[in-house]
Every structure is written in C-alpha cells, then in structure tokens.
Design a protein around this motif. Structure first.
Motif, PDB file in Angstrom:
ATOM      1  N   GLY A  30      -4.039  31.775 -36.479  1.00  0.00           N
ATOM      2  CA  GLY A  30      -3.051  30.745 -36.157  1.00  0.00           C
ATOM      3  C   GLY A  30      -1.670  31.322 -35.939  1.00  0.00           C
ATOM      4  O   GLY A  30      -1.462  32.540 -36.005  1.00  0.00           O
ATOM      5  N   SER A  31      -0.718  30.446 -35.700  1.00  0.00           N
ATOM      6  CA  SER A  31       0.671  30.846 -35.474  1.00  0.00           C
ATOM      7  C   SER A  31       1.180  31.652 -36.656  1.00  0.00           C
ATOM      8  O   SER A  31       1.088  31.204 -37.806  1.00  0.00           O
ATOM      9  CB  SER A  31       1.566  29.610 -35.310  1.00  0.00           C
ATOM     10  OG  SER A  31       1.293  28.962 -34.119  1.00  0.00           O
ATOM     11  N   HIS A  63       1.477  33.981 -31.046  1.00  0.00           N
ATOM     12  CA  HIS A  63       0.073  34.213 -30.708  1.00  0.00           C
ATOM     13  C   HIS A  63       0.020  35.395 -29.756  1.00  0.00           C
ATOM     14  O   HIS A  63       0.578  35.335 -28.652  1.00  0.00           O
ATOM     15  CB  HIS A  63      -0.541  32.979 -30.052  1.00  0.00           C
ATOM     16  CG  HIS A  63      -0.757  31.863 -31.015  1.00  0.00           C
ATOM     17  ND1 HIS A  63      -1.920  31.692 -31.718  1.00  0.00           N
ATOM     18  CD2 HIS A  63       0.067  30.890 -31.432  1.00  0.00           C
ATOM     19  CE1 HIS A  63      -1.810  30.650 -32.513  1.00  0.00           C
ATOM     20  NE2 HIS A  63      -0.610  30.143 -32.355  1.00  0.00           N
ATOM     21  N   ARG A  83      -4.677  32.158 -29.519  1.00  0.00           N
ATOM     22  CA  ARG A  83      -5.253  30.823 -29.390  1.00  0.00           C
ATOM     23  C   ARG A  83      -4.558  30.070 -28.268  1.00  0.00           C
ATOM     24  O   ARG A  83      -3.368  30.229 -28.031  1.00  0.00           O
ATOM     25  CB  ARG A  83      -5.056  30.116 -30.727  1.00  0.00           C
ATOM     26  CG  ARG A  83      -5.076  28.624 -30.663  1.00  0.00           C
ATOM     27  CD  ARG A  83      -4.891  27.993 -32.014  1.00  0.00           C
ATOM     28  NE  ARG A  83      -6.087  28.023 -32.819  1.00  0.00           N
ATOM     29  CZ  ARG A  83      -6.083  28.081 -34.151  1.00  0.00           C
ATOM     30  NH1 ARG A  83      -4.949  28.159 -34.817  1.00  0.00           N
ATOM     31  NH2 ARG A  83      -7.223  28.075 -34.816  1.00  0.00           N
ATOM     32  N   HIS A  85      -3.588  26.276 -27.075  1.00  0.00           N
ATOM     33  CA  HIS A  85      -3.434  24.937 -27.646  1.00  0.00           C
ATOM     34  C   HIS A  85      -3.536  23.873 -26.550  1.00  0.00           C
ATOM     35  O   HIS A  85      -3.187  24.137 -25.393  1.00  0.00           O
ATOM     36  CB  HIS A  85      -2.070  24.801 -28.329  1.00  0.00           C
ATOM     37  CG  HIS A  85      -1.864  25.773 -29.444  1.00  0.00           C
ATOM     38  ND1 HIS A  85      -1.500  27.072 -29.227  1.00  0.00           N
ATOM     39  CD2 HIS A  85      -1.984  25.637 -30.790  1.00  0.00           C
ATOM     40  CE1 HIS A  85      -1.401  27.698 -30.389  1.00  0.00           C
ATOM     41  NE2 HIS A  85      -1.693  26.849 -31.357  1.00  0.00           N
ATOM     42  N   TYR A  87      -1.603  21.481 -25.952  1.00  0.00           N
ATOM     43  CA  TYR A  87      -0.299  21.171 -25.344  1.00  0.00           C
ATOM     44  C   TYR A  87       0.123  22.175 -24.269  1.00  0.00           C
ATOM     45  O   TYR A  87       1.114  21.969 -23.578  1.00  0.00           O
ATOM     46  CB  TYR A  87       0.793  21.035 -26.409  1.00  0.00           C
ATOM     47  CG  TYR A  87       0.998  22.244 -27.295  1.00  0.00           C
ATOM     48  CD1 TYR A  87       1.583  23.403 -26.815  1.00  0.00           C
ATOM     49  CD2 TYR A  87       0.618  22.218 -28.639  1.00  0.00           C
ATOM     50  CE1 TYR A  87       1.773  24.513 -27.623  1.00  0.00           C
ATOM     51  CE2 TYR A  87       0.796  23.306 -29.468  1.00  0.00           C
ATOM     52  CZ  TYR A  87       1.374  24.452 -28.946  1.00  0.00           C
ATOM     53  OH  TYR A  87       1.553  25.549 -29.758  1.00  0.00           O
ATOM     54  N   ASN A 114      -4.849  28.368 -39.293  1.00  0.00           N
ATOM     55  CA  ASN A 114      -3.697  27.747 -38.628  1.00  0.00           C
ATOM     56  C   ASN A 114      -2.497  27.679 -39.552  1.00  0.00           C
ATOM     57  O   ASN A 114      -2.625  27.844 -40.760  1.00  0.00           O
ATOM     58  CB  ASN A 114      -4.048  26.342 -38.098  1.00  0.00           C
ATOM     59  CG  ASN A 114      -4.454  25.387 -39.204  1.00  0.00           C
ATOM     60  OD1 ASN A 114      -3.725  25.190 -40.171  1.00  0.00           O
ATOM     61  ND2 ASN A 114      -5.646  24.805 -39.080  1.00  0.00           N
ATOM     62  N   ALA A 115      -1.361  27.445 -38.935  1.00  0.00           N
ATOM     63  CA  ALA A 115      -0.132  27.122 -39.649  1.00  0.00           C
ATOM     64  C   ALA A 115      -0.035  25.606 -39.645  1.00  0.00           C
ATOM     65  O   ALA A 115      -0.187  24.982 -38.602  1.00  0.00           O
ATOM     66  CB  ALA A 115       1.059  27.734 -38.914  1.00  0.00           C
ATOM     67  N   PHE A 183       6.995  18.216 -32.986  1.00  0.00           N
ATOM     68  CA  PHE A 183       6.576  17.958 -34.360  1.00  0.00           C
ATOM     69  C   PHE A 183       6.499  16.444 -34.564  1.00  0.00           C
ATOM     70  O   PHE A 183       7.008  15.673 -33.741  1.00  0.00           O
ATOM     71  CB  PHE A 183       7.562  18.589 -35.352  1.00  0.00           C
ATOM     72  CG  PHE A 183       7.487  20.102 -35.393  1.00  0.00           C
ATOM     73  CD1 PHE A 183       6.368  20.743 -35.896  1.00  0.00           C
ATOM     74  CD2 PHE A 183       8.541  20.883 -34.921  1.00  0.00           C
ATOM     75  CE1 PHE A 183       6.291  22.134 -35.933  1.00  0.00           C
ATOM     76  CE2 PHE A 183       8.472  22.272 -34.959  1.00  0.00           C
ATOM     77  CZ  PHE A 183       7.344  22.899 -35.466  1.00  0.00           C
ATOM     78  N   GLY A 201      -1.278  19.606 -37.891  1.00  0.00           N
ATOM     79  CA  GLY A 201      -1.034  20.691 -36.947  1.00  0.00           C
ATOM     80  C   GLY A 201      -1.511  20.297 -35.564  1.00  0.00           C
ATOM     81  O   GLY A 201      -1.853  19.124 -35.314  1.00  0.00           O
ATOM     82  N   MET A 202      -1.544  21.261 -34.656  1.00  0.00           N
ATOM     83  CA  MET A 202      -1.836  20.967 -33.244  1.00  0.00           C
ATOM     84  C   MET A 202      -2.977  21.843 -32.716  1.00  0.00           C
ATOM     85  O   MET A 202      -3.011  22.186 -31.540  1.00  0.00           O
ATOM     86  CB  MET A 202      -0.574  21.194 -32.400  1.00  0.00           C
ATOM     87  CG  MET A 202       0.654  20.474 -32.924  1.00  0.00           C
ATOM     88  SD  MET A 202       2.160  21.189 -32.236  1.00  0.00           S
ATOM     89  CE  MET A 202       3.396  20.539 -33.363  1.00  0.00           C
ATOM     90  N   SER A 203      -3.870  22.224 -33.612  1.00  0.00           N
ATOM     91  CA  SER A 203      -4.977  23.088 -33.167  1.00  0.00           C
ATOM     92  C   SER A 203      -6.247  22.761 -33.956  1.00  0.00           C
ATOM     93  O   SER A 203      -6.357  21.678 -34.530  1.00  0.00           O
ATOM     94  CB  SER A 203      -4.600  24.560 -33.376  1.00  0.00           C
ATOM     95  OG  SER A 203      -4.575  24.864 -34.761  1.00  0.00           O
ATOM     96  N   HIS A 238       9.832  26.202 -35.266  1.00  0.00           N
ATOM     97  CA  HIS A 238       8.680  27.116 -35.169  1.00  0.00           C
ATOM     98  C   HIS A 238       8.978  28.457 -35.844  1.00  0.00           C
ATOM     99  O   HIS A 238       8.067  29.118 -36.327  1.00  0.00           O
ATOM    100  CB  HIS A 238       8.321  27.303 -33.688  1.00  0.00           C
ATOM    101  CG  HIS A 238       7.021  28.016 -33.458  1.00  0.00           C
ATOM    102  ND1 HIS A 238       5.819  27.555 -33.965  1.00  0.00           N
ATOM    103  CD2 HIS A 238       6.722  29.149 -32.774  1.00  0.00           C
ATOM    104  CE1 HIS A 238       4.846  28.377 -33.606  1.00  0.00           C
ATOM    105  NE2 HIS A 238       5.368  29.361 -32.881  1.00  0.00           N
ATOM    106  N   VAL A 241       7.867  28.582 -39.305  1.00  0.00           N
ATOM    107  CA  VAL A 241       6.405  28.650 -39.312  1.00  0.00           C
ATOM    108  C   VAL A 241       5.971  30.121 -39.239  1.00  0.00           C
ATOM    109  O   VAL A 241       5.120  30.588 -40.005  1.00  0.00           O
ATOM    110  CB  VAL A 241       5.835  27.845 -38.113  1.00  0.00           C
ATOM    111  CG1 VAL A 241       4.347  28.091 -37.936  1.00  0.00           C
ATOM    112  CG2 VAL A 241       6.121  26.356 -38.300  1.00  0.00           C
TER     113      VAL A 241
HETATM  114  C1  R1P Z   1       3.934  24.718 -34.501  1.00  0.00           C
HETATM  115  O1  R1P Z   1       4.852  25.521 -35.158  1.00  0.00           O
HETATM  116  C2  R1P Z   1       2.730  25.487 -33.990  1.00  0.00           C
HETATM  117  O2  R1P Z   1       2.099  26.147 -35.112  1.00  0.00           O
HETATM  118  C3  R1P Z   1       0.769  25.709 -35.267  1.00  0.00           C
HETATM  119  C4  R1P Z   1       0.770  24.335 -34.621  1.00  0.00           C
HETATM  120  O3  R1P Z   1      -0.531  23.898 -34.266  1.00  0.00           O
HETATM  121  C5  R1P Z   1       1.677  24.541 -33.433  1.00  0.00           C
HETATM  122  O4  R1P Z   1       1.012  25.148 -32.356  1.00  0.00           O
HETATM  123  O5  R1P Z   1      -0.049  26.621 -34.535  1.00  0.00           O
HETATM  124  P1  R1P Z   1      -1.540  26.993 -34.959  1.00  0.00           P
HETATM  125  O6  R1P Z   1      -2.232  25.696 -35.248  1.00  0.00           O
HETATM  126  O7  R1P Z   1      -2.141  27.726 -33.825  1.00  0.00           O
HETATM  127  O8  R1P Z   1      -1.444  27.843 -36.193  1.00  0.00           O
END
Ligand code: R1P
Length: 263
Positions: A30-31, A63, A83, A85, A87, A114-115, A183, A201-203, A238, A241
């Motif tokens: 993840g991030s 990434h 990865r 995403h 978006y 993931n983050a 966010f 999160g977004m993944s 971010h 993160v």
């Molecule tokens: C937001 O800071 C990003 O970090 C996370 C979120 O999904 C978003 O893309 O990324 P990973 O889920 O890939 O860790």
C-alpha cells in the motif's frame, strides 16, 4: 484479449524473467509501504511494470512501479510495488491486473496491504489492523459478466489466526473501500461508523474480490496512517500517510516475512 488472458501473458513474462515456474505468495504493498519490501527479503529479480503486459506505471505517490521476486525461507514471493487505484481512471480491470497476474503466476495466497484511516475509538497512528471483512462502497466490481462469487470469509480466518499467533496485539477491523481520491468528510466518517466500518481507504476491496474469484486465499493488513476526518480536527494529507508507512516499515516488513514463512 480478455483480462484473464492479459494476466496469463504477464505471468508468463514474469516466469521467463525470474526463472521461477511457480510463485507461492504475492504481496501488494500500500501507500508508503515500499520501505517494508526491503525488510521482507532481498530482491532476486525486479521488473518494471511497464515491461509487463497489461500493466501501467501507477500515478499515486508512494507507489513504486515494479514487481519483485523475492525468496523467503524457501518460498517464492512476488511483491507488487505499484498498485493501481480506481481513482486513477484506468478502469476496474487495471486495478486488479496485478492480483490476476499473481494468481496466473501460481500463487495460492495474496496479501493485500494498505494505508488506512482509523475510525474506531482507541485506534492510533502506526497501528496495524487485520482486515476481517470489507464494505465495497465504490459502486464498482472487477468481475465482468455474471459471476456470482461467494465472499463469505473473504479475508482468511486461518491467516488472521496465524498473524495473531505472531503478534497477539493485532486487532481486527472492517475496511470500507471508497472511490476517492478525495478524503472523506467528517459526516461521511460518521456514516461509515454507523455502517460498521473501522478503517477507510481507497483500495483493496476490488483486489480481494478478484483474488477470491481466482480461488486464491486473501489476507488483508491495514496500517492506520491517520485518524479519519473529524476525529482530531486536523486536515488530512497524503504526506502524513507516507510518513506513517515509513515509520512502521520495520515492524510491518518483519510481520509479513514471518507470515509468509508460516502461511
Ligand atoms: C491516500 O493517502 C491514499 O493512501 C491509500 C488510499 O487508498 C489512497 O490511495 O493508498 P493504499 O490503499 O494503496 O495504501
């Protein structure tokens, strides 16, 4: 070519580049998780994703754009540093191409990291959480056509138990996957809590579904990199993160290494 055929071709390319006929486990980072990759194991071969069929370099910061083949205790591990995403606007098939490629390369287990934003009272930045289930709130499925895949126990109870044997302090939580890339608002966070989410999160959700459809065991691990909107009153970004990921790299890499060993 169908998405599965593209993944099959990419897997053949990985096999010929690495000389490994069958990989055992894949780990999607993840991030901010990139530094953890070096702790998991030394790269035997590292391939730029742009050199593999169906992949495109990711655009999200934090990434990398490579796939590493690593050996951990006799097991062949593919680490996906890059990865895609939802978006990024490349479509659901691109989002899960890494997971499908890993499945075609023979893996029986996929580790999705993931983050995430922490929603549950008492969660803290830097805390790893085992994903026990998810809410896919993205209105998107990676499966094309009528494929009625069962998602009961999607996140392997067996591997969660193994992880808790390694680190008994590990808690579990439900991950809510949102489309992003913005966010969430504080009101959305209150809604997610009501829905039963502990992490956001977004993944991950699409990759988990695609992995299950391929018959691969899924393990999910979130790192709480920030507390969700409205909890501290501070704006989200971010960079924090990525910083939280770097700070936890040693612990996360060691945990994943041990998990691979015992999986
Ligand atoms: C937001 O800071 C990003 O970090 C996370 C979120 O999904 C978003 O893309 O990324 P990973 O889920 O890939 O860790």
């Amino acid at each position: 070519m169908t998405p599965e055929e593209l993944a099959g071709k990419a897997a053949e390319e990985i096999q010929s580049r690495t000389g490994v006929a069958k990989h055992d486990i894949a780990i999607v980072l993840g991030s901010g998780w990139r530094p953890a990759a070096d702790v998991i194991g030394e790269a035997v071969v590292e391939i730029g994703v742009g050199e593999l069929t169906g992949f495109e370099a990711p655009t999200a910061l934090g990434h990398g754009g490579t796939i590493r083949s690593v050996e951990v205790g006799g097991k062949k591990v593919l680490i996906v540093l890059g990865r895609t995403h939802g978006y990024e606007g490349k479509g659901a098939q691109k989002v899960v191409h890494g997971v499908r490629t890993a499945a075609a390369a023979g893996v029986s287990t996929i580790v999705l990291t993931n983050a995430a934003g922490g929603l549950r009272q008492g969660m803290s930045v830097g805390q790893p959480v085992l994903i026990s289930d998810h809410l896919n709130l993205t209105s998107l499925s990676p499966l094309v056509g009528a494929r009625f895949v069962d998602l009961t126990d999607l996140y392997s109870p067996r591997l969660r138990k193994v992880a808790q044997e390694i680190d008994p302090s590990l808690e579990e939580g439900v991950y809510a996957g949102l489309p992003g890339p913005h966010f969430e608002t504080p009101a959305e966070i209150r809604m997610l809590r009501t829905l039963g989410a502990d992490l956001v999160g977004m993944s991950t959700v699409h990759e988990a579904i695609a992995a299950r459809a391929e018959g691969v065991e899924v393990f999910g691990l979130s790192l709480v990199t920030n507390l969700a909107a409205g909890i501290t009153g501070e704006p989200l970004n971010h960079e924090e993160v990525l910083e939280a990921g770097a700070a936890a790299a040693q612990r996360m890499g060691t945990l994943l290494r041990e998990l691979v060993d015992r999986a």
